[in-house]
Design a protein around this motif. Structure first.
Motif, short mmCIF file in Angstrom:
data_model
loop_
_atom_site.label_atom_id
_atom_site.label_comp_id
_atom_site.label_asym_id
_atom_site.label_seq_id
_atom_site.Cartn_x
_atom_site.Cartn_y
_atom_site.Cartn_z
N THR A 295 1.62 -10.78 -15.15
CA THR A 295 1.20 -9.41 -14.85
C THR A 295 1.80 -8.97 -13.51
O THR A 295 1.33 -8.01 -12.90
N ASP A 296 2.83 -9.68 -13.07
CA ASP A 296 3.55 -9.35 -11.84
C ASP A 296 5.04 -9.34 -12.14
O ASP A 296 5.57 -10.29 -12.73
N TYR A 297 5.72 -8.31 -11.72
CA TYR A 297 7.13 -8.12 -12.05
C TYR A 297 8.00 -9.22 -11.45
O TYR A 297 8.84 -9.82 -12.15
N GLU A 298 7.82 -9.50 -10.17
CA GLU A 298 8.66 -10.48 -9.50
C GLU A 298 8.48 -11.88 -10.08
O GLU A 298 9.46 -12.61 -10.31
N GLU A 299 7.24 -12.26 -10.34
CA GLU A 299 6.98 -13.59 -10.90
C GLU A 299 7.58 -13.72 -12.30
O GLU A 299 8.18 -14.75 -12.64
N GLY A 300 7.39 -12.70 -13.11
CA GLY A 300 7.93 -12.73 -14.46
C GLY A 300 9.44 -12.75 -14.48
O GLY A 300 10.07 -13.46 -15.28
N MET A 301 10.07 -11.98 -13.59
CA MET A 301 11.53 -11.95 -13.53
C MET A 301 12.09 -13.30 -13.10
O MET A 301 13.10 -13.77 -13.65
N SER A 348 3.26 -7.75 -18.53
CA SER A 348 2.41 -6.56 -18.66
C SER A 348 2.06 -6.04 -17.28
O SER A 348 1.48 -6.76 -16.46
N LEU A 349 2.40 -4.79 -17.02
CA LEU A 349 2.13 -4.15 -15.73
C LEU A 349 1.09 -3.05 -15.94
O LEU A 349 1.35 -2.07 -16.64
N TYR A 350 -0.09 -3.23 -15.35
CA TYR A 350 -1.20 -2.30 -15.52
C TYR A 350 -1.12 -1.21 -14.47
O TYR A 350 -1.37 -1.44 -13.29
N VAL A 351 -0.81 0.00 -14.92
CA VAL A 351 -0.60 1.11 -13.98
C VAL A 351 -1.91 1.64 -13.41
O VAL A 351 -1.89 2.44 -12.47
N ASP A 352 -3.04 1.24 -13.98
CA ASP A 352 -4.33 1.68 -13.44
C ASP A 352 -5.08 0.53 -12.75
O ASP A 352 -6.29 0.62 -12.54
N GLU A 353 -4.35 -0.53 -12.39
CA GLU A 353 -4.96 -1.64 -11.66
C GLU A 353 -5.36 -1.18 -10.27
O GLU A 353 -4.53 -0.68 -9.50
N ARG A 354 -6.64 -1.34 -9.91
CA ARG A 354 -7.15 -0.78 -8.66
C ARG A 354 -7.10 -1.75 -7.48
O ARG A 354 -7.51 -1.40 -6.38
N LYS A 355 -6.61 -2.94 -7.68
CA LYS A 355 -6.54 -3.90 -6.58
C LYS A 355 -5.59 -3.39 -5.51
O LYS A 355 -4.46 -3.02 -5.77
N GLU A 356 -6.05 -3.38 -4.26
CA GLU A 356 -5.24 -2.88 -3.17
C GLU A 356 -4.13 -3.86 -2.81
O GLU A 356 -4.32 -5.08 -2.81
#
Length: 435
Positions: A295-301, A348-356
């Motif tokens: 769920t993280d772009y850099e880790e997945g890439m 999977s990238l959640y565009v409504d993820e509220r974690k700061e």
């Protein structure tokens, strides 16, 4: 609301004129609202409105109040002084009243349909207003047509059955359904905040109770305050009761993990449940459903580069209904599941993820001439989608190479597995051709 809107337009000799104004107000407000919000605040405002947990909580409370009123708990009435002033200013205030009724309809409808038209509205933030205008005009025209037709042909409305016991039955059924839909908004808030309070089993159990209550009411086994005992039940009422009873029986296995595809996308996702622990399995499957490894772009890439596989970016959202439909109807397909778990790295990238985000990663970007504040993880992914792929609708899938460049055209929601299979095959073949 519908009755009030049409009646307001009919209480004058100039029915055609007010019909035109009523329809025009709906179209004008609905189209203008979407374009204005996007042009002024940027594409991310659509996700903020539709996925904001407090906004959804407010809608939950509002529907609970309306539902209770329909059941006869209390009557919702405007202050008498408002009604008197309206009567006194009827000649001068008729259009103003219709305008505000249209505004209410437009705002409520816009909050629900915003995510669906996000892709087209994204163009408004980059200066291209033609496509967004056409899309929003189409939505608003569909909304305004019933009001315009019943106002232009009042005989149709007058030919409807007069109020009576049947109307109270309709109100009760609608009230119970409103209460059920209220929990959808509560579920959205719970999903976005990841509180785990309204997981899949409990949500389905609530709906089982509601649809069975509707069935028992239609069978005459339950009475509410404004009901009188029914000696005989008509064929239509019995048939509708049977439909709701059947739906209730169908939903019961869903409390123990059954897919209940008839309502796919409506309840919380399969992985957001008590029995799954709210997480994804290492193998990428959970009860037959594919789940992203990252769920993280850099880790997945980084994993894709190490494994020599292309990346499938899945721009999704916790409160995205169509995303859940794809995950529950398309991804379990044998061929799709095989490719997603073996041939690509799914992120999977959640565009409504509220974690700061950490303070060092928070920043402000400019997109379409507007400031785009990136404070949360969801803001980060939303900006990535909008800036790199010029769309902000979910779901959105794109296949990337190891440089982060698309190797095939991205796709959105389509419940046909063959379309998704073609998308994956095309991207994988192009990726392999240049390796």
């Amino acid at each position: 609301f519908f009755s009030g809107f049409t009646s307001s337009m009919m209480q004058t000799p100039s029915i055609t004129s007010l019909t035109s104004f009523g329809g025009f107000f709906i179209i004008f407000i609905y189209t203008g609202l979407g374009l204005l919000l996007t042009a002024v605040f940027g594409v991310d405002i659509l996700n903020v409105i539709s996925t904001d947990p407090y906004f959804n909580l407010g809608l939950f409370l509002l529907l609970i109040i309306f539902g209770a009123s329909f059941l006869g708990a209390f009557e919702i009435q405007l202050p008498t002084s408002w009604a008197n002033k309206t009567d006194e200013a009827a000649d001068k205030g008729g259009l103003l009243g219709i305008f505000f009724m249209a505004a209410t309809l437009a705002i409520v409808s816009f909050s629900c349909t915003g995510p669906l038209v996000g892709s087209a509205l994204a163009g408004a933030a980059t200066g291209s207003f033609a496509a967004p205008t056409a899309v929003m005009f189409g939505f608003s025209l569909a909304l305004s047509l019933p009001f315009m037709l019943f106002s232009a042909f009042p005989g149709w409305l007058n030919s409807l059955p007069q109020s009576g016991g049947w109307l109270n039955s309709v109100k009760v059924v609608l009230g119970l359904l409103e209460i059920g839909f209220a929990f959808k908004f509560l579920s959205n808030a719970d999903l976005v905040l990841q509180l785990g309070l309204l997981q899949r089993e409990l949500f389905i159990a609530i709906w089982v109770g509601i649809v069975l209550c509707i069935a028992f009411y239609l069978f005459g086994w339950i009475l509410f305050p404004h009901d009188s005992k029914t000696e005989r039940i008509g064929v239509f009422r019995f048939s509708m009761g049977l439909v709701f009873f059947t739906l209730g029986i169908y939903l019961i296995p869903g409390m123990w993990g059954a897919p209940v595809k008839l309502i796919s996308g409506f309840p919380p996702p399969m992985f957001y449940s008590e029995w799954s622990g709210g997480g994804s399995s290492d193998e990428g499957h959970s009860s037959g459903h594919v789940e992203a490894r990252f769920t993280d772009y850099e880790e997945g890439m980084a994993a894709a580069v190490a494994e020599g596989k292309p990346v499938v970016l899945d721009f999704t959202g916790w409160a995205c209904v169509n995303c859940r439909k794809m995950e529950e109807q398309v991804w379990p397909n044998t061929q799709v599941a095989s490719m997603l778990t073996e041939d690509v790295v799914l992120i999977s990238l959640y565009v409504d993820e509220r974690k700061e985000l950490p303070a060092a990663e928070q920043r402000e970007e400019v997109y379409g001439g507007k400031a785009f504040k990136i404070k949360t993880v969801g803001n980060k992914w939303s900006y990535l989608q909008a800036s790199q792929f010029n769309t902000n609708s979910q779901p959105f899938y794109v296949l990337l190479d190891h440089d982060g460049e698309p190797v095939a055209e991205g796709v959105g929601y389509d419940p046909d597995p063959e379309v998704f299979i073609d998308f994956l095959k095309d991207g994988i073949d192009k990726f392999n051709a240049v390796q």
